[in-house]
Design a protein around this motif. Structure first.
Motif, mmCIF file in Angstrom:
data_model
loop_
_atom_site.group_PDB
_atom_site.id
_atom_site.type_symbol
_atom_site.label_atom_id
_atom_site.label_comp_id
_atom_site.label_asym_id
_atom_site.label_seq_id
_atom_site.Cartn_x
_atom_site.Cartn_y
_atom_site.Cartn_z
ATOM 1 N N SER A 41 45.709 31.027 23.597
ATOM 2 C CA SER A 41 44.736 32.229 22.664
ATOM 3 C C SER A 41 46.141 33.751 23.589
ATOM 4 O O SER A 41 45.455 33.673 24.421
ATOM 5 N N TRP A 42 47.096 34.201 23.057
ATOM 6 C CA TRP A 42 47.302 35.229 23.519
ATOM 7 C C TRP A 42 46.415 36.402 23.729
ATOM 8 O O TRP A 42 45.880 37.337 24.236
ATOM 9 N N LEU A 43 45.641 36.554 23.107
ATOM 10 C CA LEU A 43 44.040 37.458 22.772
ATOM 11 C C LEU A 43 43.375 36.977 24.025
ATOM 12 O O LEU A 43 42.410 38.064 24.022
ATOM 13 N N TYR A 44 43.196 35.871 24.421
ATOM 14 C CA TYR A 44 42.469 35.457 25.738
ATOM 15 C C TYR A 44 42.945 36.626 26.610
ATOM 16 O O TYR A 44 42.629 36.520 28.244
ATOM 17 N N LEU A 45 43.955 36.973 26.763
ATOM 18 C CA LEU A 45 44.842 37.422 28.013
ATOM 19 C C LEU A 45 43.713 38.577 28.385
ATOM 20 O O LEU A 45 44.229 39.698 29.401
ATOM 21 N N ILE A 46 42.901 39.608 27.198
ATOM 22 C CA ILE A 46 42.486 40.467 27.699
ATOM 23 C C ILE A 46 41.684 40.639 28.376
ATOM 24 O O ILE A 46 41.106 40.825 29.411
ATOM 25 N N ILE A 47 40.251 39.025 28.137
ATOM 26 C CA ILE A 47 39.804 38.918 28.376
ATOM 27 C C ILE A 47 39.873 38.393 30.049
ATOM 28 O O ILE A 47 39.097 38.689 31.691
ATOM 29 N N GLY A 48 41.006 37.489 30.153
ATOM 30 C CA GLY A 48 41.570 37.138 31.597
ATOM 31 C C GLY A 48 42.168 38.471 32.379
ATOM 32 O O GLY A 48 42.006 38.981 33.633
ATOM 33 N N LEU A 49 42.535 39.752 31.721
ATOM 34 C CA LEU A 49 42.476 41.036 32.395
ATOM 35 C C LEU A 49 41.776 41.997 33.018
ATOM 36 O O LEU A 49 41.892 41.959 34.626
ATOM 37 N N MET A 50 40.894 41.844 32.302
ATOM 38 C CA MET A 50 39.408 42.630 33.054
ATOM 39 C C MET A 50 38.943 41.289 33.558
ATOM 40 O O MET A 50 38.604 42.041 35.257
ATOM 41 N N VAL A 51 38.918 40.150 33.972
ATOM 42 C CA VAL A 51 38.577 39.221 34.741
ATOM 43 C C VAL A 51 39.353 39.893 36.801
ATOM 44 O O VAL A 51 38.534 39.531 37.395
ATOM 45 N N ILE A 52 40.567 40.002 36.051
ATOM 46 C CA ILE A 52 41.496 39.932 37.207
ATOM 47 C C ILE A 52 40.893 41.055 37.681
ATOM 48 O O ILE A 52 41.249 41.511 38.822
ATOM 49 N N LEU A 53 41.233 42.428 36.962
ATOM 50 C CA LEU A 53 40.596 43.730 37.077
ATOM 51 C C LEU A 53 38.954 44.142 38.202
ATOM 52 O O LEU A 53 39.227 44.325 38.865
ATOM 53 N N ALA A 54 38.063 43.378 37.504
ATOM 54 C CA ALA A 54 36.773 42.598 38.605
ATOM 55 C C ALA A 54 36.583 42.619 39.925
ATOM 56 O O ALA A 54 36.486 42.603 40.740
ATOM 57 N N SER A 55 37.537 41.239 39.723
ATOM 58 C CA SER A 55 37.790 40.314 40.893
ATOM 59 C C SER A 55 38.553 41.285 41.323
ATOM 60 O O SER A 55 37.660 41.391 43.035
ATOM 61 N N ILE A 56 39.837 42.579 41.329
ATOM 62 C CA ILE A 56 40.486 43.237 42.874
ATOM 63 C C ILE A 56 39.647 43.812 42.886
ATOM 64 O O ILE A 56 40.018 44.621 44.328
ATOM 65 N N THR A 57 38.760 44.626 42.066
ATOM 66 C CA THR A 57 37.823 46.076 42.530
ATOM 67 C C THR A 57 36.863 44.926 43.679
ATOM 68 O O THR A 57 36.645 45.805 44.637
ATOM 69 N N LYS A 58 35.469 44.044 42.999
ATOM 70 C CA LYS A 58 34.757 43.502 44.383
ATOM 71 C C LYS A 58 35.714 43.047 45.515
ATOM 72 O O LYS A 58 34.594 43.168 46.252
ATOM 73 N N SER A 59 36.774 42.325 45.486
ATOM 74 C CA SER A 59 37.187 41.685 46.897
ATOM 75 C C SER A 59 38.369 42.933 47.126
ATOM 76 O O SER A 59 38.779 42.513 48.046
ATOM 77 N N ALA A 60 38.344 44.380 46.507
ATOM 78 C CA ALA A 60 39.241 44.783 47.424
ATOM 79 C C ALA A 60 40.791 44.896 47.641
ATOM 80 O O ALA A 60 41.114 45.316 49.400
ATOM 81 N N GLN A 61 41.035 44.592 46.854
ATOM 82 C CA GLN A 61 42.123 43.683 46.615
ATOM 83 C C GLN A 61 43.313 45.740 46.319
ATOM 84 O O GLN A 61 43.047 46.044 45.952
ATOM 85 N N ILE A 62 44.515 45.617 46.472
ATOM 86 C CA ILE A 62 45.320 46.673 46.573
ATOM 87 C C ILE A 62 44.969 46.779 45.205
ATOM 88 O O ILE A 62 44.973 46.002 44.040
ATOM 89 N N PRO A 63 45.199 48.240 44.525
ATOM 90 C CA PRO A 63 44.496 49.521 45.039
ATOM 91 C C PRO A 63 43.461 49.630 45.272
ATOM 92 O O PRO A 63 43.272 50.579 45.559
ATOM 93 N N PHE A 64 42.811 48.678 45.210
ATOM 94 C CA PHE A 64 40.762 48.862 45.597
ATOM 95 C C PHE A 64 40.266 48.553 47.046
ATOM 96 O O PHE A 64 39.131 48.844 47.075
#
Length: 571
Positions: free
Chosen positions: A178-201
């Motif tokens: 379901s493409w609707l679940y991509l919203i959850i996926g994008l949010m999880v990736i955003l949360a992960s890259i902020t906590k694990s300090a990937q570019i640009p965070f």
């Protein structure tokens, strides 16, 4: 009294870690998974259920977190001895560990948010522990960067409200279609890259070095920064075979490369080790996005031990150098601190992937499996260059601290290492040496047939030798590399990420919020109510003072006003 609390907590955490480790071995042997549910409340077919998932992955990770935390607490007994607020420190460390445990053992987004937000808030309290301007600035950067990830998790929770449950395990098989679940996926990736300090965070990770060194060892080995990688590991089945992983691979590889270059131009000891953590986090994210789920977990667990040991060694050196962290002041420490020198060398070698240490078992198979993949040449070159840069900055750091001539004050007293510190570091040293082979035999005991050409098979060796030679050259001839000012500024500022994200985002946003408070919260009410009344009273008081000066002109004016007033009233 305070020191006895340290010992009590150390014994409790260490025994709990051993117990969890034994349980994890039993779970992997029998293939067991325990799933506990506790319903807190139900609202219109949406149930808030606290779920605990105990499998060998969560138990292994929890046991490693608790064992490393026990070593850090034991080490802090001496390191924090002269501090006045030792109790506050130990309580914050316990809260930190508890938040991480909450995040590890639950597949429910609500309880993940409890641990996730707890990690962010407690890390802020630990970063500002020394209570000066530098610590405060670093703490604000850390907490504001992590708030982005917290908001992403909150948006995940709000979106999952549509599906009737927050236990994401239930949806993992259905989310892919379901493409609707991509919203959850994008949010999880955003949360992960902020906590694990990937570019640009990435800018907050070196800034968080304002915390005490035992806290840095805990944060960078097994708790705060690994939370993002662990969340991606749990969501792996959803993300795999989606285009989101291609973007994550690019971010991970660029983070590896950027942090590897920046570490070669940095002179702050703790920041160099922090940038090496950033490099390894980029490696873990890249490996996850390539589809090697278990290899990412393997490297995550191995990295925890040698990175904690590296930070504790740095803490011993900083402690002896009267809180100096600049590596240009150090040198020739192998003569004065032989044990610390040995521990530092072993942990650096494990980080570089020298054969038969724990880092080798995870990094070597990662690089060879990567060579088997069919990715473009850019990713391949950057991946191997980043691995060479790891050896380069490790050699440079070891040269400056232990081999070059001594550059500290003329009168110095580098006492030999404290026994308590050495004991806590000894266990981490043994784990840095032995855990890789133990895990390869016991846990990841499957066979991979890796077939590569000769040049690709030896690529790891070539890069190691190249990184070694460049590291020695930089250490001995650093003056030749100082001529390009823009290049140094560009690299030292982490490709301008610290300017763009810290000054460009946090600083500007806080200025705007200050203006909002000034003009809206404090402004209009002040002008309309309190300041307005005050100004009117001042004007009236000035008039009355003029009247009471008993001047003939004023009496005549008043008489004229009264005559005019009565005349107007009569008419």
């Amino acid at each position: 009294m305070n020191l006895s609390i340290f010992m009590l907590i150390f014994y409790f955490l260490f025994s709990l870690g051993l117990l969890l480790f034994m349980f994890s071995l039993m779970f992997i042997f029998y293939g067991q998974v325990y799933f506990f549910e506790w319903e807190i409340f139900s609202l219109n077919s949406v149930e808030l259920i606290y779920v605990v998932l105990l499998d060998w992955i969560s138990l292994f990770f929890m046991s490693f977190v608790v064992i490393i935390s026990s070593m850090v607490v034991y080490y802090s007994k001496v390191y924090m001895m002269m501090e006045l607020s030792k109790n506050r420190f130990i309580l914050l460390v316990l809260l930190f560990v508890m938040s991480m445990m909450l995040m590890i053992m639950s597949p429910n987004m609500i309880s993940i948010l409890l641990g996730w937000d707890g990690l962010g808030l407690v890390s802020f309290c630990l970063v500002i522990y020394y209570q000066n301007v530098k610590s405060y600035n670093a703490g604000m950067v850390t907490v504001l960067s992590n708030r982005v990830g917290d908001v992403a998790i909150l948006m995940c929770i709000a979106w999952m409200l549509n599906f009737g449950s927050w236990n994401f395990f239930i949806y993992l098989d259905y989310m892919k279609f379901s493409w609707l679940y991509l919203i959850i996926g994008l949010m999880v990736i955003l949360a992960s890259i902020t906590k694990s300090a990937q570019i640009p965070f990435s800018a907050w990770l070196p800034a968080a070095m304002a915390a005490p060194t035992p806290v840095s060892a805990l944060v960078h080995s097994s708790t705060l920064v690994t939370a993002g990688v662990y969340l991606m590991f749990r969501f792996f089945d959803f993300f795999f075979s989606t285009f989101l992983f291609n973007w994550l691979l690019l971010l991970g590889v660029l983070t590896m490369f950027m942090s590897g270059i920046s570490a070669n131009y940095e002179f702050d000891m703790k920041k160099i080790i922090a940038l090496s953590t950033l490099s390894q986090l980029g490696l873990m994210m890249s490996v996850l996005s390539l589809g090697f789920q278990e290899l990412a977990l393997f490297h995550l667990l191995m990295h925890a031990f040698f990175k904690a040991l590296l930070f504790l060694c740095a803490g011993v050196i900083i402690h002896n150098f009267k809180n100096f962290q600049d590596i240009r002041y150090m040198g020739n420490l192998k003569k004065f601190m032989p044990l610390t020198s040995s521990y530092f060398l072993v942990s650096s070698m494990s980080l570089c992937g020298v054969p038969f240490l724990s880092g080798f078992y995870s990094k070597d198979i990662i690089l060879e499996m990567f060579s088997m993949m069919s990715f473009n040449l850019f990713i391949y070159i950057i991946f191997y260059l980043s691995m060479g840069l790891t050896i380069c900055y490790s050699i440079r750091l070891y040269f400056y601290c232990f081999l070059l001539s001594h550059n500290f004050f003329s009168l110095f007293n580098l006492n030999n290492e404290d026994l308590v510190m050495m004991k806590s570091m000894l266990l981490l040293l043994l784990m840095s040496v032995l855990m890789g082979s133990l895990f390869m035999w016991v846990v990841f005991n499957y066979l991979n047939f890796i077939y590569l050409s000769k040049i690709m098979k030896f690529m790891v060796f070539y890069m190691m030798m190249g990184g070694l030679l460049i590291g020695i050259f930089i250490s001995l001839n650093f003056n030749y590399l100082k001529s390009f000012n823009f290049k140094n500024f560009f690299i030292n500022k982490m490709w301008f990420l610290s300017i763009l994200t810290v000054y460009g985002l946090n600083y500007k946003m806080m200025n705007i919020s200050l203006m909002v408070i000034k003009f809206l919260d404090f402004g209009w009410l002040e002008y309309l109510v309190s300041l307005n009344i005050y100004k009117n009273l001042v004007i009236l008081m000035e008039i009355f003072q003029d009247i009471q000066k008993n001047l003939l002109k004023i009496f005549m004016l008043l008489f004229m006003f009264w005559v005019i007033f009565f005349y107007m009233m009569i008419i």
